[in-house]
Design a protein around this motif. Structure first.
Motif, short mmCIF file in Angstrom:
data_model
loop_
_atom_site.label_atom_id
_atom_site.label_comp_id
_atom_site.label_asym_id
_atom_site.label_seq_id
_atom_site.Cartn_x
_atom_site.Cartn_y
_atom_site.Cartn_z
N LEU A 95 -49.60 -12.01 23.14
CA LEU A 95 -48.27 -12.51 23.47
C LEU A 95 -47.38 -12.54 22.24
CD1 LEU A 95 -46.25 -13.82 25.41
CD2 LEU A 95 -47.31 -16.04 24.90
N ILE A 96 -47.93 -12.99 21.12
CA ILE A 96 -47.16 -13.03 19.87
C ILE A 96 -46.71 -11.62 19.50
CG2 ILE A 96 -47.23 -13.58 17.41
CD1 ILE A 96 -49.28 -15.77 18.08
N MET A 97 -47.59 -10.65 19.69
CA MET A 97 -47.27 -9.26 19.37
C MET A 97 -46.08 -8.77 20.19
SD MET A 97 -49.89 -6.02 19.28
CE MET A 97 -50.57 -6.44 20.89
N VAL A 98 -46.07 -9.09 21.49
CA VAL A 98 -44.97 -8.67 22.35
C VAL A 98 -43.66 -9.35 21.94
CG1 VAL A 98 -44.08 -8.75 24.72
CG2 VAL A 98 -46.47 -8.16 24.30
N LEU A 99 -43.71 -10.66 21.70
CA LEU A 99 -42.49 -11.38 21.32
C LEU A 99 -41.94 -10.89 19.99
CD1 LEU A 99 -43.52 -15.03 22.33
CD2 LEU A 99 -42.06 -13.43 23.60
N GLN A 100 -42.83 -10.64 19.04
CA GLN A 100 -42.39 -10.16 17.73
C GLN A 100 -41.76 -8.78 17.85
OE1 GLN A 100 -44.88 -11.08 14.33
NE2 GLN A 100 -44.61 -9.02 13.54
N GLN A 101 -42.33 -7.93 18.69
CA GLN A 101 -41.76 -6.59 18.88
C GLN A 101 -40.36 -6.67 19.49
OE1 GLN A 101 -43.17 -3.07 18.28
NE2 GLN A 101 -40.96 -3.31 18.21
N ILE A 102 -40.15 -7.61 20.39
CA ILE A 102 -38.82 -7.80 20.99
C ILE A 102 -37.82 -8.21 19.92
CG2 ILE A 102 -37.47 -9.21 22.59
CD1 ILE A 102 -39.98 -9.33 24.36
N VAL A 103 -38.24 -9.16 19.06
CA VAL A 103 -37.36 -9.61 17.98
C VAL A 103 -37.03 -8.45 17.04
CG1 VAL A 103 -37.21 -11.08 15.94
CG2 VAL A 103 -38.16 -11.99 18.07
N ILE A 104 -38.01 -7.62 16.72
CA ILE A 104 -37.79 -6.48 15.81
C ILE A 104 -36.78 -5.51 16.40
CG2 ILE A 104 -38.89 -4.42 14.85
CD1 ILE A 104 -41.44 -6.13 14.50
N VAL A 105 -36.92 -5.22 17.70
CA VAL A 105 -36.00 -4.30 18.35
C VAL A 105 -34.58 -4.84 18.33
CG1 VAL A 105 -35.38 -3.25 20.56
CG2 VAL A 105 -37.77 -3.27 19.82
N PHE A 106 -34.42 -6.14 18.62
CA PHE A 106 -33.09 -6.74 18.61
C PHE A 106 -32.49 -6.73 17.21
CE2 PHE A 106 -33.66 -8.12 22.89
CZ PHE A 106 -32.39 -8.39 23.37
N MET A 107 -33.30 -7.10 16.20
CA MET A 107 -32.79 -7.15 14.84
C MET A 107 -32.39 -5.78 14.32
SD MET A 107 -32.75 -10.33 14.12
CE MET A 107 -32.46 -10.36 12.35
N GLN A 108 -33.14 -4.74 14.71
CA GLN A 108 -32.85 -3.40 14.24
C GLN A 108 -31.69 -2.76 14.99
OE1 GLN A 108 -36.75 -1.42 14.42
NE2 GLN A 108 -36.62 -1.13 12.21
N VAL A 110 -29.61 -4.17 17.55
CA VAL A 110 -28.43 -4.95 17.91
C VAL A 110 -27.72 -5.49 16.68
CG1 VAL A 110 -27.57 -6.94 19.21
CG2 VAL A 110 -29.44 -5.56 20.14
N PHE A 111 -28.48 -6.13 15.78
CA PHE A 111 -27.86 -6.76 14.61
C PHE A 111 -27.91 -5.89 13.36
CE2 PHE A 111 -29.49 -10.19 17.33
CZ PHE A 111 -28.30 -10.87 17.58
N ALA A 112 -28.62 -4.75 13.43
CA ALA A 112 -28.72 -3.81 12.30
C ALA A 112 -29.18 -4.50 11.03
CB ALA A 112 -27.39 -3.09 12.07
N ALA A 113 -30.12 -5.42 11.17
CA ALA A 113 -30.61 -6.17 10.01
C ALA A 113 -31.76 -5.42 9.35
CB ALA A 113 -31.08 -7.55 10.45
N SER A 114 -31.84 -5.55 8.03
CA SER A 114 -32.91 -4.90 7.29
C SER A 114 -34.06 -5.84 6.99
CB SER A 114 -32.38 -4.34 5.97
OG SER A 114 -31.86 -5.39 5.16
N GLN A 115 -33.82 -7.16 7.18
CA GLN A 115 -34.85 -8.17 6.93
C GLN A 115 -34.89 -9.17 8.07
OE1 GLN A 115 -34.19 -9.96 3.04
NE2 GLN A 115 -35.66 -8.55 2.11
#
Length: 296
Positions: A95-108, A110-115
């Motif tokens: 579950l943590i893996m899925v949630l973290q992957q969602i956060v990574i996709v959004f940060m990359q 949607v927000f174009a964040a590098s960190q």
């Protein structure tokens, strides 16, 4: 042949002394601030002496269990409970893996964040690629630490050639033979490789299974910690030594489950079909579970 028999029983006898000596002299192998103690720990972790200690313990526990079946059932419940407990806990890594992957996709995207920063106040800030590569660790946790849990839950695929066509007690004999001839030897063989593979990524100079204790003692004077922190990319995940630790943990758990499976198979063979699944703590979907049987 006679020499082998004498060597075998001599090592069985010496295993009692080795355990007593190790327990009464913990500083010789647990004081890791001392290079010689650390080298002794590494050497004996995959040595012939360790093998005979484990073998002797198995023989003693098995002998007591044959005499007192309640004791053997207790061992089964403890070992299967350990596998279930560890597996149920680390299954949440999925579950943590899925949630973290969602956060990574959004940060990359949607927000174009590098960190990505994690925490309050003094937060942990790491490159997105680090978090992305770290997902492999969660997957490794599920594979390595939930394997025996899946086995207890009867979730592994069985390649059946004759098993379903034989009697209940014959099945238990097949299971006992599988534990002794396949699961345990495979776990021991993997341990011999995984143990030194792990330590080669934690210390320097490198150690190997062919090193004698005398050679390791000579290396102890120049030993230092050299934990592997090199990633596959410049800002990527740098904790790959954890995968080697998981290999060792996986192997130990498989061996313990092989012991539990052998004990359960023996007890069910001895007590008959009425003991099938006795004390087995299996997960359930609740009422109507049979409708889902074979669909997951």
């Amino acid at each position: 042949m006679l020499d082998f028999i004498l060597w075998f029983f001599a090592n069985i006898a010496m295993s009692f002394w080795n355990v007593i000596y190790a327990v009464t002299h913990p500083g010789l192998w647990l004081d890791w601030s001392n290079g010689e103690a650390l080298m002794r720990f590494i050497y004996h972790g995959a040595s012939a002496e360790m093998f005979f200690v484990v073998l002797t313990t198995f023989l003693i526990v098995t002998g007591i269990g044959i005499w007192k079946n309640a004791f053997m059932w207790g061992c089964v419940r403890v070992l299967e409970g350990f596998a279930n407990g560890v597996g149920r806990f680390f299954a949440w890594a999925g579950l943590i893996m899925v949630l973290q992957q969602i956060v990574i996709v959004f940060m990359q995207r949607v927000f174009a964040a590098s960190q990505i920063s994690l925490g309050f106040g003094s937060s942990l800030s790491l490159d997105v690629s680090w978090w992305s590569e770290e997902l492999k660790l969660y997957n490794a946790m599920v594979v390595a630490l939930c394997c025996t849990y899946t086995f207890v839950q009867r979730g592994h695929v069985r390649v059946d050639l004759v098993y379903s066509a034989v009697s209940f007690r014959t099945k238990r004999v097949i299971d006992m033979a599988g534990s002794l001839l396949f699961m345990m030897p495979a776990a021991i063989l993997i341990w011999l490789y995984a143990w030194y593979f792990m330590w080669r990524h934690l210390i320097t100079p490198k150690v190997s299974a062919s090193d004698s204790l005398e050679l390791l003692m000579r290396k102890a004077s120049i030993i230092r910690w050299n934990v592997e922190t090199v990633g596959f990319s410049p800002n990527g995940f740098n904790g790959y030594f954890l995968f080697k630790v998981l290999m060792v943990a996986f192997t130990a758990m498989v061996f313990l489950q092989a012991v539990a499976f052998f004990y359960r198979s023996y007890l069910e063979w001895k007590e008959g079909p009425e003991s099938e699944g006795k004390y087995l703590d299996r997960d359930t979907l609740g009422a109507g579970e049979e409708a889902y049987e074979g669909t997951h």
